[in-house]
Design an enzyme around this catalytic site. Sequence first.
Site, PDB file in Angstrom:
ATOM      1  CG  HIS A  86      -1.803   1.017   0.980  1.00 54.59           C
ATOM      2  ND1 HIS A  86      -3.232   0.938   0.711  1.00 54.59           N
ATOM      3  CD2 HIS A  86      -1.886   2.391   1.623  1.00 54.59           C
ATOM      4  CE1 HIS A  86      -3.971   1.985   0.712  1.00 54.59           C
ATOM      5  NE2 HIS A  86      -3.031   3.095   1.242  1.00 54.59           N
ATOM      6  CG  ASP A 165     -11.468   3.998   5.173  1.00 57.58           C
ATOM      7  OD1 ASP A 165     -11.018   5.045   5.815  1.00 57.58           O
ATOM      8  OD2 ASP A 165     -11.112   4.099   4.000  1.00 57.58           O
ATOM      9  NE  ARG A 172      -9.323  11.082   7.718  1.00 58.80           N
ATOM     10  CZ  ARG A 172      -8.315  10.390   7.192  1.00 58.80           C
ATOM     11  NH1 ARG A 172      -8.951   8.983   7.071  1.00 58.80           N
ATOM     12  NH2 ARG A 172      -7.197  10.529   7.113  1.00 58.80           N
ATOM     13  CB  SER A 187      -7.862   5.668   6.643  1.00 66.43           C
ATOM     14  OG  SER A 187      -8.154   5.367   5.430  1.00 66.43           O
ATOM     15  CE  LYS A 191      -8.231   2.151   3.083  1.00 61.61           C
ATOM     16  NZ  LYS A 191      -8.305   3.677   2.606  1.00 61.61           N
TER      17      LYS A 191
HETATM   18  N1  URA Z   1      -5.026   6.573   2.101  1.00 55.06           N
HETATM   19  C1  URA Z   1      -5.828   6.002   2.681  1.00 55.06           C
HETATM   20  O1  URA Z   1      -6.294   5.128   2.422  1.00 55.06           O
HETATM   21  N2  URA Z   1      -6.411   6.769   3.947  1.00 55.06           N
HETATM   22  C2  URA Z   1      -6.046   7.844   4.373  1.00 55.06           C
HETATM   23  O2  URA Z   1      -6.278   8.261   5.376  1.00 55.06           O
HETATM   24  C3  URA Z   1      -4.994   8.441   3.472  1.00 55.06           C
HETATM   25  C4  URA Z   1      -4.496   7.932   2.490  1.00 55.06           C
END
Ligand code: URA
Length: 434
Positions: A86, A165, A172, A187, A191
Site C-alpha cells: 500500500h 472508512d 475528513r 484508514s 483496509k
Molecule cells: N490513504 C488512505 O487510504 N487513507 C488515508 O487516510 C490517507 C491515504
Amino acid sequence: MTVGPPVIRPAELIQRKRDGHELGADEIAELVLGDVPDYQLTAFLMAVYFQGLTSAETYALTDAMVRSGETIDLGAALGRRVVDKHSTGGVGDKTTLAVGPIVAACGVPFGKMSGRGLGHTGGTLDKLESIPGFRVSLSTEELVAQVREVGVAIVGQTADLVPADKRLYGLRDVTATVDNVSLIAASIMSKKIASGADAIVLDVKVGDGAFMKTLADARVLAESMISLGRRAEREVVAVLTDMDQPLGRAVGNALEVREALRTVRGDGPADFTELVLGSVAHLLALSDLGVDETEGRRRAEAAVADGSAFEAYERWIRAQGGDPDETALPKAPLIREVFAPRAGYVRRLAALPVGLAAVHLGGGRRERDDAIDHAVGIVCLKKRGDRVEEGEPVAEVHARDEATAEEAAADVLAAYELGDDEPRAQPIVLDTLS
Ligand code: URA
C-alpha cells in the site's frame, strides 16, 4: 453495521476527546459503529485532529472500522500466505501496476484492492481504467479465482469492505481532517487487515507531493501502522520514499500505465525501477517462498530480464478484459514541450504542482463524480540532478486542447528550479522500518 443500542452520548465522548482525555475501545466503537450523525462524527474527527489518539485508541478505531463490514480471508481461499502493498499516495505513483505482475511471475499470489485518485494524487484504479476493456469491479469469488488461475488481480474495493472508512474518509476529505497520523494509519490498516493480507509492505511517501511532508512525520506514521499490524498479527515493513519530486517520469493515467509496462519489460526510469524491485524483494521475503530479501531482489530482476514478468502482465490484463498492447492505450491529441529558460542543473522539481497540473488537464477529479481524461498528463523528461541546456525540453504536456496545454505548461515550468551547481543525489528509498 450498527452494534448494540443507539449511542446516547456522542456529545459527551466528543467533549472528552476535545479536552484531551483517552476514550475506551467500547466508546470509540460506539462512535464508529453506532448511529451517529455526520455532524457529530465530524466534530469527533476535528477533536482527534487536534488532540490525537493514543496507540490504544488508534487500535480501537482500526478494529471498529474492520468490524464495520465484511472481511476477506484470501489466504484461506488460496491456501497460501498472502502479501499486499500500500502506498500512502503520491504523484506518478504507478508502483502497484509493475509490482503485481513481477510478484506473480515469481510465484507469489497477488490479489489487491486499490483506490481511486485523491486530490493531486493519482489512484491505481483510474490508471487501470485507461486500458481499453479493463474491468476493475470483480466479485470476491472472481478475485479469488483469478488470483488462483492467473496469479494476479487488482480490483476496486467492494462496498462492503470497511464501509466506516468510506464514511469517515468522505467527511475528513471535506473538513480538513485528512492529514492526521492516527486517522491515516487507521484508514489504511483497517483496509489491509479486512482484505486478508498476512504481510504488508507500506510505501510511506515523504515530501511536498505527499501527506507527510517531513521524514520525522513519515516515521511516526510508519511506526503507527507497523504497531497496528503487529497487534492484528500481520507482518509489516514500511519503506519511506521520496515524494519531493514525481516518481518516474510519467504523471497521468495512460502515460503511467505505459511507463509501468516498460518497467516490467526492463526499460523503466531508474528511480521507479529501484522502488519497484525493492518492493518486490520485500514482498517475496515476506511471502511463503522462504527466501530473504537479497534472493527476492535477484528473482525480481530475473523475472524482468527473462520476460516472465511481462508475460504475467499480459495474462493479468487479458484476464480482466483489457488489451495489454501498449498501442491500445489512449493518446492525447496535443503534446506541448516545456523548454528550459536557462542552462543548469535541475535543483528541484516540485511534485505537488505537477500533480495539480495533471488534475487541471483533466487527468484527476476536482469533484467526486467528475469523469477522467485518461490520455492527458505530463512527462518529466528532466528530473532532479539532470543537466539541461537553455531551450532544451524539460517536460511534455499531453493535453486535450490548446488552452489547458498552455496553463499546464506554465505550471510545470514553475515546478522546475534550475541552478548552477549539481545537487546532491538523493535515493528513492529514504529509510526502511519493520
Ligand atoms: N490513504 C488512505 O487510504 N487513507 C488515508 O487516510 C490517507 C491515504
